[in-house]
Enzyme design. Structure first.
Site, short mmCIF file in Angstrom:
data_model
loop_
_atom_site.label_atom_id
_atom_site.label_comp_id
_atom_site.label_asym_id
_atom_site.label_seq_id
_atom_site.Cartn_x
_atom_site.Cartn_y
_atom_site.Cartn_z
N GLU A 43 32.73 8.26 -49.68
CA GLU A 43 32.96 8.48 -48.49
C GLU A 43 32.51 7.31 -47.90
O GLU A 43 31.00 6.64 -48.11
CB GLU A 43 32.50 9.10 -47.75
CG GLU A 43 32.00 9.72 -46.17
CD GLU A 43 31.58 10.03 -45.47
OE1 GLU A 43 31.43 11.01 -44.78
OE2 GLU A 43 30.34 10.85 -46.81
N GLU A 68 25.90 4.30 -47.30
CA GLU A 68 25.71 4.62 -45.59
C GLU A 68 25.00 3.23 -45.84
O GLU A 68 23.83 3.01 -46.76
CB GLU A 68 25.14 5.52 -45.97
CG GLU A 68 24.22 5.43 -44.38
CD GLU A 68 24.54 5.36 -43.21
OE1 GLU A 68 25.59 6.53 -42.86
OE2 GLU A 68 24.24 4.10 -42.25
N ASP A 119 31.55 5.04 -36.79
CA ASP A 119 30.78 4.13 -35.08
C ASP A 119 32.21 3.48 -34.20
O ASP A 119 32.94 2.71 -34.78
CB ASP A 119 29.99 3.37 -35.56
CG ASP A 119 28.68 3.67 -36.39
OD1 ASP A 119 28.54 4.95 -36.30
OD2 ASP A 119 28.58 2.53 -37.22
N LYS A 123 33.16 -1.68 -27.64
CA LYS A 123 33.89 -3.51 -26.34
C LYS A 123 34.86 -3.84 -27.78
O LYS A 123 34.94 -3.63 -28.80
CB LYS A 123 32.59 -4.29 -27.23
CG LYS A 123 31.58 -3.74 -25.97
CD LYS A 123 30.31 -4.60 -25.37
CE LYS A 123 29.36 -3.97 -24.61
NZ LYS A 123 28.01 -4.09 -25.34
N THR A 195 31.72 17.93 -41.61
CA THR A 195 30.26 16.58 -41.58
C THR A 195 29.72 16.96 -40.63
O THR A 195 29.88 17.99 -39.64
CB THR A 195 30.60 15.27 -41.29
OG1 THR A 195 31.49 15.15 -40.16
CG2 THR A 195 32.29 14.64 -41.57
N GLU A 196 28.14 17.04 -40.31
CA GLU A 196 27.36 17.23 -39.84
C GLU A 196 27.97 16.57 -37.86
O GLU A 196 27.99 17.35 -37.34
CB GLU A 196 25.92 16.09 -39.58
CG GLU A 196 25.61 16.75 -41.25
CD GLU A 196 25.51 15.55 -41.78
OE1 GLU A 196 25.99 15.34 -42.04
OE2 GLU A 196 24.46 16.60 -42.45
N GLU A 198 31.18 16.41 -37.05
CA GLU A 198 32.33 17.93 -36.66
C GLU A 198 31.74 18.99 -36.59
O GLU A 198 31.78 18.61 -35.44
CB GLU A 198 32.75 17.66 -38.28
CG GLU A 198 34.21 18.82 -38.20
CD GLU A 198 35.00 18.19 -39.90
OE1 GLU A 198 34.97 17.45 -40.23
OE2 GLU A 198 35.71 18.68 -39.50
N1 SAH Z 1 30.19 10.79 -41.68
C1 SAH Z 1 28.78 11.46 -41.23
C2 SAH Z 1 28.16 10.30 -40.05
C3 SAH Z 1 28.98 9.57 -39.19
S1 SAH Z 1 28.21 8.37 -37.98
C4 SAH Z 1 29.65 12.38 -40.39
O1 SAH Z 1 30.51 12.45 -39.80
O2 SAH Z 1 28.42 13.28 -40.14
C5 SAH Z 1 28.34 7.15 -38.99
C6 SAH Z 1 28.15 6.08 -40.06
O3 SAH Z 1 28.21 5.11 -40.78
C7 SAH Z 1 26.88 5.75 -39.58
O4 SAH Z 1 25.35 6.78 -40.03
C8 SAH Z 1 26.60 4.38 -39.89
O5 SAH Z 1 25.33 3.59 -40.38
C9 SAH Z 1 27.51 4.52 -40.95
N2 SAH Z 1 28.08 3.17 -40.94
C10 SAH Z 1 28.62 2.39 -39.67
N3 SAH Z 1 29.04 1.38 -40.44
C11 SAH Z 1 28.69 0.88 -41.27
C12 SAH Z 1 29.55 0.51 -42.68
N4 SAH Z 1 29.93 -1.21 -42.00
N5 SAH Z 1 29.51 0.36 -43.99
C13 SAH Z 1 28.24 1.61 -44.44
N6 SAH Z 1 28.37 2.47 -43.09
C14 SAH Z 1 28.76 2.51 -41.94
#
Ligand code: SAH
Length: 218
Positions: A43, A68, A119, A123, A195-196, A198
């Site tokens: 993941e 992460e 994320d 933009k 997920t959190e 979700e």
């Molecule tokens: N999957 C979790 C968190 C979603 S927030 C959920 O659904 O609850 C998105 C997460 O991706 C953030 O914690 C961010 O730090 C991480 N993230 C974003 N871009 C990333 C990258 N290039 N490599 C690793 N993690 C990344």
């Protein structure tokens, strides 16, 4: 997800037996981290780890790596693992920026990639940073095994539509299944682990979108 900087997070991750320290050393041999050779599912952007821990408990025949980029976030997952009565030996965590993912997995080494509530980078000039952009799809093509697939969930319709367009425009990937309301789609929701994000966004009434994609040629 960006938590306030947590003092000591970097040190805690560096010392945790659940976190991989020297990722590049495992290229081509990630299976050696686990008790058994098994399909490897990762993941990317796992946040605090609820999804991947749930998956590891539900599918003990799969090896999992949760990736992460922030130690402050990853620390929450480590703490959850430490709170388990029996730590999960089929799950390990990695603090890493997925932009460089092709440097740590050998071609075809990963069997499935999960992206959850990535994320949005709203933009236009940041579009390449989205984890479902063509730039990332090309990276996934390098590490994903033949027959492997990518599963993506989000409540962000703009990001979801962008992702569908990127896949449809690609000569490598195709959409195998898609829903704009996962929790009301019995077949796609079967076995779903929340997920959190979700939990948080669906409790506010946001429908959850999900797609599964695979290679056109596999
Ligand atoms: N999957 C979790 C968190 C979603 S927030 C959920 O659904 O609850 C998105 C997460 O991706 C953030 O914690 C961010 O730090 C991480 N993230 C974003 N871009 C990333 C990258 N290039 N490599 C690793 N993690 C990344």
């Amino acid at each position: 997800m960006r938590l306030r900087n947590i003092p000591g997070a970097d040190e805690a991750i560096a010392q945790s037996p659940y976190c991989i320290q020297d990722a590049a050393a495992y290229t081509g041999k990630w299976h050696t981290l686990f008790p058994q050779r098994a399909p490897l599912h990762i993941e990317i952007g796992m946040g605090k780890g609820q999804f991947i821990m749930g998956m590891a408990k539900a599918h003990t025949d799969i090896n999992y790596i949760g990736i992460e980029k922030y130690t402050s976030v990853l620390l929450r997952a480590v703490q959850k693992m430490e709170a388990e009565e029996t730590p999960l030996d089929t799950l390990r965590f990695l603090c890493f920026n997925a932009e460089d993912i092709t440097e740590i997995f050998a071609p075809g080494e990963v069997d499935r990639i999960y992206l959850n509530f990535s994320d949005p980078w709203p933009k236009d000039r940041h579009a390449k940073r989205r984890l479902t952009s063509s730039a990332f799809l090309d990276r996934y093509d390098q590490i994903l095994a033949k027959g492997g697939h990518i599963e993506f969930k989000t409540d962000n319709r703009g990001l979801f539509d962008f992702s569908v367009e990127e896949i449809n425009a690609s000569s490598t990937w195709q959409i195998e299944a898609l829903t704009y309301d996962l929790h009301n789609d019995a077949s796609m929701n079967a076995g779903n682990i929340m997920t959190e994000y979700e939990e948080k966004f669906s409790s506010k009434g946001n429908p959850i979108c999900k797609l599964i994609c695979n290679r056109i040629s596999d």
